[in-house]
Structure formats: structure tokens, C-alpha cells
Scaffold this motif. Structure first.
Motif: not given
Length: 388
Positions: A142-150, A182-192
């Protein structure tokens, strides 16, 4: 000037060992690779709040890793035999997730679930229906979906929350090979997703260990899985010599354009901003490289792989699955077919809004890219998709 950081690799390793009382990292190369991953994370130049989030995230992954490898010895999980698994693969945005979702509702099948790979210790196969990890993963999703709604528009399956279907690569999150949402959604660094060492045999060892941990204590069912395996076929088939794999092929232009928009949406959700020109350049290049790699892959015609066209899957999903089951030596039972048809009726692809993208996103001339991949389209009988 001295730059201070909370991201101290040695301190984080020691903290995980202190928290668990364990010290076997499962791979002699892990510590040096972890140090490289930490260097990459530092390169994101986050503020203190971002670094604190990264430290907490890393602690979760490190402690999970230590417990996971300890469980494997404690429960003697190498005794679990993974027999005749089925795998779905293809380039991004080629219908692979829908195919995987349909396979997963077969009553005689077993798929990885997010709650299992996000919290793999103790062995998920021993978990009771009320295991708190299920509710924990639901809350995290739910946190991921709220953070990444698109993301729900391009990937509506995320509404399955903790019971959702991870790609096989998610089993490597605590191996620090890639840093996916899905492993790093809480960290504001984009996709590595690149730049860290790869070792396909080691990665498939971990993947099989994950399947063994989940299968342990449960009735045997056929595994149905999904991942991007083409670039690792030698190690993949060494790990799973009796596997059967279905490969969906789609018009490269549409796959690349859709990929650009999806990753841009994810990047904006993770960091609060996105450079569309940069995403266009990067993912046009990566997409083109991937499609060329298919043509150059010496194992692409392995007899254990069934090649199908995206356009055929879109037209008749059940027909394609029936052909795959026959190819793999399995029966598509009436119960499985009914479950799959019910899934299609109850899970429309636009249930969270329509995902919109354009071939205008592609870096370069679209007609030139069509010409570039004419041989690919001929080889797999793919039509150029003309979308409104």
C-alpha cells in the motif's frame, strides 16, 4: 574538505551481524560487492534523511540475507527438488506479466509471492495462513502504490499487494545485484538496474534456494515463474535443466516506447523529478541492445523454449497457454482453464486507469528503428503495431 556519510559499509555489515547473531553471508564475494553497491548509493548524493532511509533499507536486506542462508542449513533445504518448472520471459512490456498471472491461478501451480521474497525467513513454506509477514507485505505494498501511483496504470497487478507476483530478479534483492523499486521504494535515489557485478550461476543458486524455502513443507505443485532470463541462458539451464520456457515476442518499437514511459513514471515517483530526454536516450539504447541480443543469442533456439507472438497472445491467451502446457508436457485442466478465464473477466488491464505512451518518446527515427529490426520481425513473424 571531509565529506561525512552515514553509509559506512563495514558498520552496516557489523550491525546486521549483531542484530541476528549470524555471520555467514553465503558467498565469499558478497562483502566486496556490497561495498561497491554502497559506493553506488553514495553517488546518488542524498541528504541526511535519504541516507537514513538507505541505512534502514540496507539493514532489512542484510539481516534477511543472513537469516535466509542460516535457514537453508537449519532446515536442510537442499533436499527440496525443483522439478520441471515453467518460466515466462520476453522483453519488457510484452505481455509477460499477464501470462504469468494467468499461469499462477492454475490450482496445480505455485508462483513466488511478494510477501515470500520480501520476508523470506523463516521458510515461507512453513508459514501459517495468519503469518504476520503477509499483512506486513500488504502494508508495504500500500505504501509502494501510494508512492508510485502511476505504476498501477502500467502494472495493475500491483493491486495484489503482498500476494502479488514478483519477477525472478526480486529474489536477488539482498544480493545487491540491482536496486529495483520493490526493494528500494523508500530511498530517493531512482532505479539502479545496472553497474553492479553479475554472476549468473551464483544468482540462480540463490533463486533456487528461494524456491526450495517456499516449497518446503508444502504439497508439490509445478512452479510457474517469470523473469528476464535470455542473457543468462547457460546458467539458467544449468540450474533448471528440465525447465520449459515461453518467450513472447513483440514489435520492438512498441516495447521500447512503453518501457520509456513506465520507467519515467517510476523515476518521477521515486525521486520527485524526471528528465524525459535522459530516459528516452537511456531506454531506447537499452531496448535496442536487448533486441539485438535476442538475434545474437546462441541459445535462443534451444528446444526447451517455445516462441510465441505477442499478437497471438493478445488474441487468444488461453490458446497460447494450452500450447505451452502441451509443449511442456502438462495438462491444462478444466479447473485451470476456468480459473484463468475468471481472472481475465475480473482483472481488466485498465482497472486503475489507462496507461498512455507514445512512440514519439523514442530517441531517434521510428521508421529507422522499424528497419533496424526487420530481420527480427521476419524471424518471429511479428507485425508492425500501428496504435492510435
Amino acid at each position: 574538505m571531509t565529506v561525512t556519510t552515514l553509509l559506512d559499509a563495514g558498520a552496516m555489515l557489523r550491525a546486521a551481524q549483531d542484530a541476528t547473531g549470524l555471520g555467514d553471508w553465503g558467498d565469499p564475494t558478497f562483502i566486496s560487492r556490497f561495498e561497491q553497491a554502497v559506493d553506488k548509493i553514495r553517488g546518488a548524493r542524498m541528504d541526511e534523511e535519504g541516507e537514513l532511509a538507505a541505512v534502514a533499507n540496507i539493514h532489512w536486506l542484510l539481516t534477511d540475507r543472513l537469516r535466509f542462508f542460516d535457514d537453508h542449513k537449519t532446515y536442510d533445504l537442499d533436499r527440496e527438488v525443483i522439478e520441471r518448472p515453467l518460466f515466462v520471459t520476453g522483453e519488457p512490456r510484452s505481455g509477460t506479466t499477464l501470462l504469468h498471472a494467468l499461469l499462477s491461478v492454475d490450482p496445480e501451480a505455485r508462483a513466488l509471492r511478494f510477501w515470500e521474497v520480501m520476508h523470506p525467513s523463516p521458510p515461507p513454506g512453513l508459514a501459517a495462513p495468519d503469518d504476520p509477514r503477509r499483512a506486513q507485505a500488504d502494508a508495504e505494498w500500500r505504501e509502494i502504490n501510494a508512492h508510485l501511483p502511476q505504476w498501477l496504470k502500467s502494472h495493475p497487478y500491483n493491486d495484489m499487494l503482498g500476494d502479488g507476483l514478483p519477477e525472478d530478479e526480486r529474489s536477488w534483492a539482498f544480493d545487491f545485484r540491482a536496486m529495483t523499486p520493490t526493494g528500494w521504494w523508500r530511498v530517493p535515489m531512482g532505479m539502479g538496474v545496472a553497474g553492479l557485478p553479475v554472476d549468473a550461476p551464483v544468482q540462480y543458486r540463490i533463486h533456487k534456494m528461494m524456491l526450495q524455502a517456499i516449497q518446503h513443507g508444502q504439497p508439490k505443485k509445478k512452479w510457474v515463474l517469470k523473469g528476464f532470463h535470455a542473457g543468462r541462458f547457460p546458467a539458467f539451464f544449468d540450474a533448471y535443466p528440465d525447465a520449459r520456457l515461453i518467450y513472447i515476442h513483440r514489435d520492438p518499437v512498441q516495447s521500447i516506447a512503453s518501457r520509456i514511459q513506465m520507467v519515467a513514471d517510476l523515476t518521477e515517483g521515486l525521486t520527485g523529478k524526471v528528465d524525459m530526454a535522459e530516459q528516452s536516450r537511456l531506454h531506447t539504447r537499452l531496448g535496442r541492445e536487448s533486441f539485438h541480443a535476442i538475434m545474437d543469442n546462441p541459445m535462443i533456439d534451444d528446444p526447451r523454449i517455445l516462441h510465441v507472438r505477442y499478437q497471438d497472445f493478445v488474441k487468444d491467451q488461453i490458446g497460447v497457454i494450452r500450447a505451452f502446457y502441451e509443449f511442456a508436457g502438462y495438462e491444462l485442466t478444466p479447473a485451470a482453464e476456468t480459473a484463468m478465464r475468471d481472472y481475465l473477466v475480473g482483472n481488466k488491464g485498465d482497472r486503475h486507469g489507462k496507461f498512455v505512451y507514445s512512440t514519439d518518446l523514442i530517441d531517434g527515427d521510428v521508421e529507422a528503428i522499424h528497419a533496424e529490426f526487420a530481420a527480427y520481425r521476419v524471424r518471429y513473424g511479428i507485425d508492425i503495431e500501428r496504435r492510435g
